[in-house]
Design a protein around this motif. Sequence first.
Motif, short mmCIF file in Angstrom:
data_model
loop_
_atom_site.label_atom_id
_atom_site.label_comp_id
_atom_site.label_asym_id
_atom_site.label_seq_id
_atom_site.Cartn_x
_atom_site.Cartn_y
_atom_site.Cartn_z
N SER A 195 0.87 -1.18 0.00
CA SER A 195 0.00 0.00 0.00
C SER A 195 0.90 1.23 0.00
N VAL A 196 0.65 2.14 -0.95
CA VAL A 196 1.54 3.28 -1.16
C VAL A 196 0.74 4.57 -1.05
N GLU A 197 1.20 5.47 -0.19
CA GLU A 197 0.56 6.78 -0.04
C GLU A 197 1.29 7.80 -0.90
N LEU A 198 0.51 8.60 -1.62
CA LEU A 198 1.06 9.60 -2.54
C LEU A 198 0.50 10.97 -2.21
N ARG A 199 1.33 11.99 -2.50
CA ARG A 199 0.85 13.37 -2.44
C ARG A 199 1.00 13.97 -3.84
N GLY A 200 -0.11 14.43 -4.40
CA GLY A 200 -0.14 14.90 -5.78
C GLY A 200 0.20 16.36 -5.94
N PRO A 201 0.06 16.89 -7.18
CA PRO A 201 0.46 18.27 -7.49
C PRO A 201 -0.25 19.33 -6.67
N GLU A 202 -1.50 19.09 -6.33
CA GLU A 202 -2.26 20.08 -5.55
C GLU A 202 -2.30 19.74 -4.07
N GLY A 203 -1.42 18.83 -3.65
CA GLY A 203 -1.39 18.43 -2.25
C GLY A 203 -2.37 17.34 -1.90
N GLN A 204 -3.09 16.81 -2.89
CA GLN A 204 -4.09 15.79 -2.62
C GLN A 204 -3.43 14.48 -2.24
N GLU A 205 -4.02 13.79 -1.28
CA GLU A 205 -3.50 12.52 -0.80
C GLU A 205 -4.25 11.37 -1.45
N THR A 206 -3.53 10.42 -1.99
CA THR A 206 -4.15 9.23 -2.58
C THR A 206 -3.37 8.00 -2.14
N THR A 207 -4.01 6.85 -2.30
CA THR A 207 -3.38 5.58 -1.97
C THR A 207 -3.57 4.61 -3.13
N LEU A 208 -2.55 3.87 -3.45
CA LEU A 208 -2.66 2.83 -4.47
C LEU A 208 -1.99 1.57 -3.95
N THR A 209 -2.23 0.46 -4.65
CA THR A 209 -1.57 -0.78 -4.31
C THR A 209 -0.70 -1.23 -5.48
N ALA A 210 0.42 -1.81 -5.16
CA ALA A 210 1.37 -2.25 -6.17
C ALA A 210 1.99 -3.57 -5.74
N ARG A 211 2.08 -4.46 -6.70
CA ARG A 211 2.67 -5.77 -6.41
C ARG A 211 4.17 -5.66 -6.17
N ARG A 212 4.81 -4.78 -6.94
CA ARG A 212 6.25 -4.59 -6.83
C ARG A 212 6.57 -3.10 -6.90
N ILE A 213 7.72 -2.74 -6.35
CA ILE A 213 8.14 -1.34 -6.37
C ILE A 213 9.61 -1.29 -6.74
N VAL A 214 9.94 -0.41 -7.66
CA VAL A 214 11.34 -0.14 -8.03
C VAL A 214 11.66 1.29 -7.59
N CYS A 215 12.63 1.44 -6.72
CA CYS A 215 13.08 2.76 -6.28
C CYS A 215 14.23 3.19 -7.19
N ALA A 216 13.94 4.10 -8.11
CA ALA A 216 14.94 4.58 -9.08
C ALA A 216 15.21 6.05 -8.78
N LEU A 217 15.89 6.30 -7.67
CA LEU A 217 15.99 7.64 -7.12
C LEU A 217 17.38 8.25 -7.24
N GLY A 218 18.19 7.71 -8.13
CA GLY A 218 19.42 8.38 -8.49
C GLY A 218 20.48 8.39 -7.41
N LEU A 219 21.33 9.42 -7.46
CA LEU A 219 22.49 9.49 -6.59
C LEU A 219 22.12 9.57 -5.11
N ALA A 220 21.00 10.19 -4.80
CA ALA A 220 20.58 10.31 -3.41
C ALA A 220 19.74 9.12 -2.96
N GLY A 221 19.43 8.21 -3.86
CA GLY A 221 18.49 7.15 -3.55
C GLY A 221 18.97 6.12 -2.57
N GLY A 222 20.29 6.05 -2.32
CA GLY A 222 20.81 5.12 -1.33
C GLY A 222 20.84 5.70 0.07
N GLY A 223 20.54 6.98 0.19
CA GLY A 223 20.59 7.65 1.49
C GLY A 223 20.31 9.13 1.31
N GLY A 224 21.35 9.88 0.99
CA GLY A 224 21.17 11.31 0.80
C GLY A 224 22.50 12.00 0.54
#
Length: 520
Positions: A195-224
């Motif tokens: 279960s994944v919580e998201l905050r959208g462009p106008e600040g709206q909160e939504t939730t979706l479900t995903a079987r798998r997740i790939v974190c592709a967050l670049g140079l800071a993605g391993g920590g900061g």
Amino acid sequence: MTAVTSDAATSDPAAPDPAAEAEAEAQTSRRLPDADARLATLRARVHEDIAATSHARDWIPRAPGSTELDVLVIGGGQAGLGTAFALQRQRIDRVLVVDDGPEHEVGCWDRYARMHTLRSPKHMRGIEFDVPSLHVRRWFEAVYGEAAWAAVELIPRLDWNDYLRWYREVTGVRVHHRTRVTAIHRPATPDGPFSVELRGPEGQETTLTARRIVCALGLAGGGGVRVPEFISSSLPRERWFHTEDQIDFTALRGRRVAVLGGGASGFDNAATALDHGAVRAHVFVRRATVPASNPLRWMEFPGMQERFYDLDDQSKWDFGVMSGGLPQPPTQHAVWRCFTHSGFALHTGCGWNAVSMVHTDTGGQEIAIDTTRGRFHADVVLAATGYQVDLRMRPELAEFVDDIALWSDRHPPAVDHPAGRSPYLGPGFEFSEREPGTAPWLSRLHHFSTGARASMGVTGNQLSGIYGGIGRIASAITTAITRENWDRLAGDFASFEHIEVRSIGPHDAADGWYPTSSRF
């Protein structure tokens, strides 16, 4: 050691800003008059090539009425887009990419990347994956011509950003922009969705479900980012920046800038400050000399880009420790760019010990920098001090971090070594359990970010190995989906019929055409 300085003409702080807008305008002026028509032709070719080589049938079993994603990709830069496309090529089609940036920015390239060109060779395999017409070369030739591609040694940075925008559009990868993942929750059952919580462009909160997740967050993605504590604790926040920060360089006009770190980002940011009218930008390097050799160039071959993971742990660890201790140099272009400004100086063998705010004779304040070679003064500090791997800094992993195995948990030489904080990944960049059997869902969380380096080498999110990375993730996820659904797939086969023989006897004209020759 005496600083190395430029003998170029003195920069005029009052002169018009020659930076990003002029650069973009110059690039636009070089576009071919029929570039749009050429791009339309190329787009059609890409679509044709994708259609001709795509798998023909949907194959993943679905529960009636289910809206669950097959894969959520966090991060819409080159790694996230390439991953989504590679999954698309396996006909894994319920894939969504979320990115916290605006639509016109793809990854870092129009945000905090400040070099003129990429540093990776232009001819390398990349996120075009198995569709040659999607390669950046074809886009560049459509926009600027074949002679332009032959002339450039490295791809200009903003052209790469534009290519990625085109790539996103032409592949049809689905991206939600200005959307941030605020939390990922553990599955309710071992084989259930996240279960994944998201905050959208106008600040709206939504939730979706995903079987798998790939974190592709670049140079800071391993920590900061990594910022020395003596900087962050001693200076007001408006007086220092990490090179990943969004910096208003126009505000540095007429200011004195001190850059800590002599890698690529140090030179790039010093040059950008001077381009925008900084009166001075000095780069400070702890080493006695600026690094000259780039170890990445050796690594760019299939054995490293696609097969490094298959080595044993000791070989991977020894290579990682050796290569991780080698400095990454600035580009030659970045050095030349800095030395075009008289306000530039390079201080080698000059480490920093402390920084503080001090009063000036005119009643103002400035930064005093105490170094191994004396005191310097500046108005602003830029920390080109890189990134650190520490999964506890990643908010999206808060519920999982205690269960994730690190290299220090699996390989005794990694204990107490900084690289030991890197996650110990499986063959598809998936996390593994610290205690086997306690968190089986971790195999469905994939770390396609800089923390993967210890397990994967150059195979990963950066361009030097991204082809191998996206292929490995797509293959692993396809294998896992097949295994998880095998009972249903095998059951479908048991009830499957595809009648090919409809008539036992001579052909009748009413049956339609049939081949009577082995040539058309």
